[in-house]
Design a protein around this motif. Structure first.
Motif, PDB file in Angstrom:
ATOM      1  N   LEU A  47       9.963  -1.400  -7.298  1.00 46.10           N
ATOM      2  CA  LEU A  47      11.013  -0.407  -7.133  1.00 46.10           C
ATOM      3  C   LEU A  47      11.075   0.522  -8.335  1.00 46.10           C
ATOM      4  O   LEU A  47      11.265   1.737  -8.199  1.00 46.10           O
ATOM      5  N   TYR A  48      10.892  -0.054  -9.514  1.00 44.20           N
ATOM      6  CA  TYR A  48      10.995   0.756 -10.721  1.00 44.20           C
ATOM      7  C   TYR A  48       9.875   1.790 -10.786  1.00 44.20           C
ATOM      8  O   TYR A  48      10.115   2.957 -11.094  1.00 44.20           O
ATOM      9  N   LEU A  49       8.637   1.374 -10.473  1.00 45.80           N
ATOM     10  CA  LEU A  49       7.520   2.313 -10.514  1.00 45.80           C
ATOM     11  C   LEU A  49       7.686   3.410  -9.476  1.00 45.80           C
ATOM     12  O   LEU A  49       7.316   4.563  -9.712  1.00 45.80           O
ATOM     13  N   ALA A  50       8.238   3.054  -8.324  1.00 39.71           N
ATOM     14  CA  ALA A  50       8.432   4.049  -7.267  1.00 39.71           C
ATOM     15  C   ALA A  50       9.413   5.131  -7.683  1.00 39.71           C
ATOM     16  O   ALA A  50       9.362   6.260  -7.184  1.00 39.71           O
ATOM     17  N   SER A  51      10.292   4.786  -8.630  1.00 33.53           N
ATOM     18  CA  SER A  51      11.292   5.765  -9.057  1.00 33.53           C
ATOM     19  C   SER A  51      10.753   6.737 -10.094  1.00 33.53           C
ATOM     20  O   SER A  51      11.421   7.711 -10.433  1.00 33.53           O
ATOM     21  N   LEU A  52       9.544   6.498 -10.594  1.00 33.17           N
ATOM     22  CA  LEU A  52       8.991   7.351 -11.642  1.00 33.17           C
ATOM     23  C   LEU A  52       8.094   8.431 -11.033  1.00 33.17           C
ATOM     24  O   LEU A  52       7.259   8.150 -10.165  1.00 33.17           O
ATOM     25  N   ASP A  53       8.240   9.620 -11.511  1.00 34.68           N
ATOM     26  CA  ASP A  53       7.409  10.730 -11.037  1.00 34.68           C
ATOM     27  C   ASP A  53       6.253  10.932 -12.023  1.00 34.68           C
ATOM     28  O   ASP A  53       6.163  11.941 -12.727  1.00 34.68           O
ATOM     29  N   ILE A  54       5.386   9.915 -12.089  1.00 40.51           N
ATOM     30  CA  ILE A  54       4.267   9.942 -13.028  1.00 40.51           C
ATOM     31  C   ILE A  54       3.009   9.534 -12.267  1.00 40.51           C
ATOM     32  O   ILE A  54       3.008   8.534 -11.543  1.00 40.51           O
ATOM     33  N   GLN A  55       1.948  10.299 -12.413  1.00 41.15           N
ATOM     34  CA  GLN A  55       0.692   9.982 -11.753  1.00 41.15           C
ATOM     35  C   GLN A  55       0.089   8.721 -12.360  1.00 41.15           C
ATOM     36  O   GLN A  55      -0.171   8.653 -13.557  1.00 41.15           O
ATOM     37  N   HIS A  56      -0.119   7.704 -11.529  1.00 39.05           N
ATOM     38  CA  HIS A  56      -0.735   6.463 -11.994  1.00 39.05           C
ATOM     39  C   HIS A  56      -1.352   5.746 -10.797  1.00 39.05           C
ATOM     40  O   HIS A  56      -1.040   6.061  -9.642  1.00 39.05           O
ATOM     41  N   ARG A  57      -2.220   4.809 -11.098  1.00 39.82           N
ATOM     42  CA  ARG A  57      -2.818   3.988 -10.049  1.00 39.82           C
ATOM     43  C   ARG A  57      -2.715   2.521 -10.452  1.00 39.82           C
ATOM     44  O   ARG A  57      -3.142   2.139 -11.540  1.00 39.82           O
ATOM     45  N   ILE A  58      -2.133   1.719  -9.583  1.00 38.75           N
ATOM     46  CA  ILE A  58      -2.019   0.287  -9.859  1.00 38.75           C
ATOM     47  C   ILE A  58      -3.347  -0.384  -9.522  1.00 38.75           C
ATOM     48  O   ILE A  58      -3.840  -0.303  -8.399  1.00 38.75           O
ATOM     49  N   ARG A  59      -3.926  -1.040 -10.512  1.00 41.72           N
ATOM     50  CA  ARG A  59      -5.182  -1.778 -10.304  1.00 41.72           C
ATOM     51  C   ARG A  59      -4.912  -3.174  -9.760  1.00 41.72           C
ATOM     52  O   ARG A  59      -5.531  -3.607  -8.806  1.00 41.72           O
ATOM     53  N   HIS A  60      -3.960  -3.873 -10.414  1.00 42.34           N
ATOM     54  CA  HIS A  60      -3.646  -5.238  -9.990  1.00 42.34           C
ATOM     55  C   HIS A  60      -2.173  -5.515 -10.241  1.00 42.34           C
ATOM     56  O   HIS A  60      -1.602  -5.044 -11.232  1.00 42.34           O
ATOM     57  N   GLU A  61      -1.575  -6.266  -9.354  1.00 42.34           N
ATOM     58  CA  GLU A  61      -0.225  -6.776  -9.551  1.00 42.34           C
ATOM     59  C   GLU A  61      -0.307  -8.281  -9.736  1.00 42.34           C
ATOM     60  O   GLU A  61      -1.063  -8.955  -9.038  1.00 42.34           O
ATOM     61  N   PHE A  62       0.468  -8.799 -10.670  1.00 41.57           N
ATOM     62  CA  PHE A  62       0.411 -10.222 -10.996  1.00 41.57           C
ATOM     63  C   PHE A  62       1.713 -10.900 -10.602  1.00 41.57           C
ATOM     64  O   PHE A  62       2.801 -10.434 -10.960  1.00 41.57           O
ATOM     65  N   GLY A  63       1.567 -11.995  -9.856  1.00 37.89           N
ATOM     66  CA  GLY A  63       2.747 -12.691  -9.371  1.00 37.89           C
ATOM     67  C   GLY A  63       3.255 -13.762 -10.301  1.00 37.89           C
ATOM     68  O   GLY A  63       4.435 -14.120 -10.263  1.00 37.89           O
ATOM     69  N   GLN A  64       2.395 -14.280 -11.166  1.00 37.85           N
ATOM     70  CA  GLN A  64       2.795 -15.394 -12.027  1.00 37.85           C
ATOM     71  C   GLN A  64       3.312 -14.929 -13.381  1.00 37.85           C
ATOM     72  O   GLN A  64       3.813 -15.727 -14.155  1.00 37.85           O
ATOM     73  N   MET A  65       3.162 -13.672 -13.675  1.00 43.01           N
ATOM     74  CA  MET A  65       3.842 -13.047 -14.801  1.00 43.01           C
ATOM     75  C   MET A  65       4.295 -11.677 -14.311  1.00 43.01           C
ATOM     76  O   MET A  65       3.631 -11.067 -13.472  1.00 43.01           O
ATOM     77  N   ASN A  66       5.406 -11.212 -14.773  1.00 43.15           N
ATOM     78  CA  ASN A  66       5.990  -9.975 -14.260  1.00 43.15           C
ATOM     79  C   ASN A  66       5.229  -8.792 -14.839  1.00 43.15           C
ATOM     80  O   ASN A  66       5.706  -8.086 -15.729  1.00 43.15           O
ATOM     81  N   ALA A  67       4.010  -8.592 -14.311  1.00 44.20           N
ATOM     82  CA  ALA A  67       3.106  -7.635 -14.946  1.00 44.20           C
ATOM     83  C   ALA A  67       2.245  -6.936 -13.905  1.00 44.20           C
ATOM     84  O   ALA A  67       2.062  -7.420 -12.785  1.00 44.20           O
TER      85      ALA A  67
END
Length: 895
Positions: A47-67
């Motif tokens: 939700l936080y990233l969706a609120s930012l108007d910044i060009q970026h690409r998520i490579r990986h999301e980690f479930g076992q650490m908030n990263a």
């Protein structure tokens, strides 16, 4: 500062270097504009990233650490992101490249296979399998590597449900090289060989050739993180680690790594996963020729089991026959000589001659013969070219230290004769025979034969030295890794002999599977209990050809023993005693460990002590240049002083615990020694139970780590190469070396008139850097500078391409950073300035002490500047300028 003449060729080189050119291979380590970001626990990242108007690409999301790991189009987008997310971000790391595992290879056939596994007896594997029937059945073992050739009959022959390789994924694709875009797929088949070899050590089951791995009935998960060539990235490896956890792997093996620190991101995730029940085993590293403090991440993780390598008992090798003798040899290609037979001649008249064959050979006839030469003095290729020019049709190189040498010629196109390597002992035998029996014909058979290894059961020469950079004890244990026979891809011969801690780590992973099965299966042993069993039950071994224990910094607690680990009814906590250095010691030099009696009756224990060899890590000349191969010092004066063990004897009831306090002081003559690691073991012996003898390793440094010089400063280092005026088309080249690891290397630009800092240069922020080989000018921090400054440390990290990384706290450490950039303390005590350090806006300047500091990749105005290189000492305070080594360049004109 050195000035280059105006030369079109030099300018072209400068431009190439600035554009990932000829030096990029030496520099490359970070993935540009790509970060791994850990958010504060309560942050909803999506939700936080969706609120930012910044060009970026998520490579990986980690479930076992908030990263997450994410990349940006440019450093400006990265800067904007970190400015806006500062309050939400806990830590950030630049994504680091990780080299593909590098193991010494000797391909061989499949003859005499059953005789190659005497080490199963030495590590308790055979006993636990024969007496208790443990084979790893029902245990899932994940292999994070180059993939697995699941078509191999010894590994099940198929992939998917019902197969031995039942789980897995390819995270990268064949063409991935660390820089290119990954192309994931569901097929983890190996096109390299390393991962297949690792899998065979863990659990191969080849009934036709009577070859089995440590746990031949485990179920595999294959997680491919390398392409056919090139490197990987730590966020890819971390995603594979998480996938292995989610697939239910009970243990994972990581026969990979790079220069790191306990807080490197892969080490952090590994510790998280171990607390959730999955055991993580990792190779300590193959940097045995680089001296102390060279164990790599992720094996530096606190709960990760870091594994060093010992040499195998036997190995398959190609034979040389002469007289009544047969000796084995190795080639870098793995292929036997095609010569068949030939006369052999020693190039020198003396065994172990220095610089043997390093000069053109004019005094001996080698035409049509095989040359016998000694290792050392120059590169293998130089020796081979010299004997080739003298007419030799082949060359045999004998080692100048214990163990088999495999000459590497790096595919030199000028070399067209064959080259083999043998041991020092066999070299002496051959040398004497060539002198005593001239003109004899030597036969080179292509039939592989099993040979005993002279250095069997001792540390492998390539195995990395500890301790960890924070002086914690790493490696933890040792296992066979030198000259290990195992599976290889079917299209590359199906079997091979490889050497490396990459081979030792899966041996331990297989043992963990056996122990888990014996204790009920499926993550049945928590990491604390498992580490206690493995470390305490391991058996320290001797330095080659001596009766003294090898250093704890090299072998950890000793050779792993699965049977003893399973039989232990006593537990000791902590398993290791970290002594630190002279200024980070226990109160009154006292340390306490606790003995837990988990047996069926009360027990009596005796505590004794055994010292290990002391590892002299630096030269005696006072220069503090690290030694590539530490000297092992023996004798009472260089061992720890054990002032007391209290109590030395004790009785503990059933399920009872008792504390033992020991007082340990540095060696008697520590003040006269160069910095050295002293170590040893406390031996806990349970009366009438030989399997309940435990070893508690300890290790410490004879000096103050923070007092050791960090930045290598002499007539040529650091250096700045400038072609008259620095600018976007004529960048300066900067090179610096470290003679000790540093928590932070910082390079800032100064106004030459006032010496005031104007900002960090792009590429000038290097958190937690390993030390360099000062004999190799290309082993250095190297970067280009076009006369600009970075906005933030994150930008500076993204711009460079070298070094390992550590997390940067986005609050406190940034505040300390800007204090370090500025004039030395003391400060005026007004903490209101802290707001300025943390509240970095997106304007063009940052106010600090009433002065303006440009940033955000801004080009500096025309003028004269200097560069200031600072390297923080170990355990140093970021805010205290006295804790840095500092070098300031001559004037640099910017146009």
């Amino acid at each position: 500062m050195k000035h280059l003449l105006f030369d079109p060729i030099i300018l072209l080189i400068l431009l190439c270097i600035g554009n990932n050119g000829i030096w990029a291979r030496l520099e490359k380590s970070f993935v540009s504009n790509t970060y791994l970001v850990e958010f504060e626990p309560k942050t909803n990242v999506s939700l936080y990233l969706a609120s930012l108007d910044i060009q970026h690409r998520i490579r990986h999301e980690f479930g076992q650490m908030n990263a997450i790991s994410l990349s940006f189009n440019n450093s400006q987008d990265a800067s904007l992101f970190f400015d806006q997310t500062r309050s939400k971000v806990k830590r950030t790391w630049p994504v680091t490249s990780v080299a593909r595992p590098n193991a010494q290879t000797l391909k061989v056939g499949k003859s005499e296979i059953p005789g190659l596994f005497d080490h199963y007896h030495n590590t308790g594997v055979m006993k636990i399998r024969e007496e208790l029937g443990m084979t790893g059945k029902g245990i899932k073992v994940g292999i994070i590597d180059t993939g697995v050739d699941y078509t191999h009959p010894a590994l099940g022959g198929c992939f998917g449900s019902g197969c031995r390789v039942a789980y897995g994924m390819d995270f990268v694709g064949n063409d991935y090289n660390g820089d290119s875009e990954p192309n994931p797929s569901s097929d983890p088949r190996d096109c390299n060989g390393h991962g297949t070899h690792v899998a065979g050590i863990i659990g191969a089951n080849d009934k036709e050739h009577q070859f089995t791995g440590v746990a031949p009935d485990v179920t595999f998960g294959a997680y491919r993180v390398f392409g056919c060539d090139g490197s990987s990235a730590d966020d890819v490896i971390m995603k594979a680690m998480e996938q292995a956890y989610e697939d239910g792997m009970d243990v994972i093996n990581l026969s990979l790594g790079d220069i790191g620190w306990p807080d490197s991101p892969s080490s952090v995730l590994a510790d998280i996963l171990t607390t959730k029940g999955m055991i993580v085993v990792a190779a300590a590293g193959n940097e045995g020729n680089k001296g102390i403090f060279e164990v790599g991440a992720p094996s530096l993780g606190k709960n990760v089991i870091s594994v060093a390598s010992t040499d195998n008992m036997k190995a398959l090798a190609h034979p040389i026959q002469f007289g009544d003798n047969i000796i084995g040899y190795a080639t870098s290609s793995g292929n036997p000589f095609a010569i068949g037979e030939a006369e052999m001649v020693s190039v020198s008249d003396t065994f172990l001659t220095e610089n043997d064959a390093c000069a053109p050979i004019t005094n001996i006839n080698l035409f049509g013969k095989v040359a016998l030469i000694g290792r050392g003095g120059c590169y293998f290729s130089e020796k081979v070219l010299n004997v080739q020019a003298a007419g030799a049709i082949g060359v045999v190189v004998y080692n100048n230290e214990p163990g088999l040498v495999t000459p590497s010629l790096n595919n030199d196109p000028m070399i067209h004769i064959e080259c083999a390597g043998i041991t020092k002992e066999h070299g002496e035998l051959l040398f004497l025979h060539t002198k005593d029996t001239p003109e004899e014909i030597y036969r080179f058979s292509d039939e592989d034969i099993s040979f005993p290894i002279d250095t069997a059961g001792t540390i492998s020469s390539f195995s990395s030295w500890g301790l960890a950079p924070d002086l914690s004890i790493k490696p933890d244990v040792s296992a066979p890794g030198g000259q290990i026979f195992s599976t290889f891809p079917m299209d590359r011969g199906s079997y091979a002999t490889l050497s490396g801690t990459s081979m030792a780590s899966p041996h331990v992973a297989g043992i963990v599977a056996l122990l888990q099965q014996a204790k009920g299966g499926s993550r049945s042993i928590n990491v604390s209990d498992l580490r206690a069993k493995l470390i305490s039950s391991s058996l320290p071994f001797n330095i080659y050809n001596t009766s003294a224990f090898e250093s704890v910094a090299r072998q950890g607690s000793g050779l792993i023993d699965a049977y003893r680990a399973l039989r232990l009814s006593t537990k000791v906590t902590p398993q290791q005693i970290q002594l630190g250095d002279l200024t980070h010691t226990g109160t009154n030099n006292e340390y306490t460990f606790t003995i837990h009696n988990n047996g069926r009756m009360a027990a009596d224990y005796t505590i004794t002590h055994r010292a290990s060899g002391t590892a002299q890590g630096y030269k005696m000349d006072g220069s503090h240049i690290p030694m590539k191969r530490p000297n092992l010092l023996l004798g009472h004066r260089v061992e720890a002083i054990i002032e007391s063990i209290s109590p030395e004897k004790l009785s503990i009831p059933i399920n009872g615990v008792s504390n033992v306090t020991v007082r340990i002081r540095p060696p008697e003559n520590y003040a006269d020694m160069p910095p050295s690691i002293y170590s040893g073991y406390f031996v806990i012996t349970k009366e009438n139970d030989p399997f309940d003898t435990l070893h508690v390793p300890y290790a410490g440094l004879t000096s103050t780590l923070g007092d050791l010089p960090v930045l290598y400063i002499n007539q040529s280092m650091p250096e700045v190469l400038v072609d008259r005026i620095v600018g976007p088309y004529s960048p300066a080249l900067i090179r610096a070396q470290l003679i000790h690891s540093s928590p932070l290397v910082l390079i800032t630009a100064l106004d030459a008139e006032t010496d005031n800092p104007v900002g960090i240069i792009p590429g000038g922020y290097w958190p937690f850097v390993g030390r360099h080989d000062t004999h190799n000018i290309n082993d250095a921090l190297m970067m280009t500078w076009k006369g600009d400054i970075a906005a933030t440390p994150e930008q500076a990290m993204a711009t460079q391409s070298g070094s390992s990384s550590m997390a940067v706290d986005l609050g406190v450490n940034h505040r300390k950073l800007f204090r370090a950039v500025d004039h030395p303390p003391p400060f005026d005590g007004d903490d209101d300035h802290n707001n300025n350090y943390e509240n970095i806006s997106d304007t063009a300047t940052m106010e600090y002490h009433s002065r303006s500091v440009p940033y955000v990749g801004k080009r500096l105005p025309r003028g004269i500047y200097k560069l200031k290189v600072m390297a923080l000492h170990a355990f140093g305070d970021y805010e205290n300028m006295a804790d840095y080594d500092t070098w300031i360049s001559p004037n640099i004109p910017i146009g």
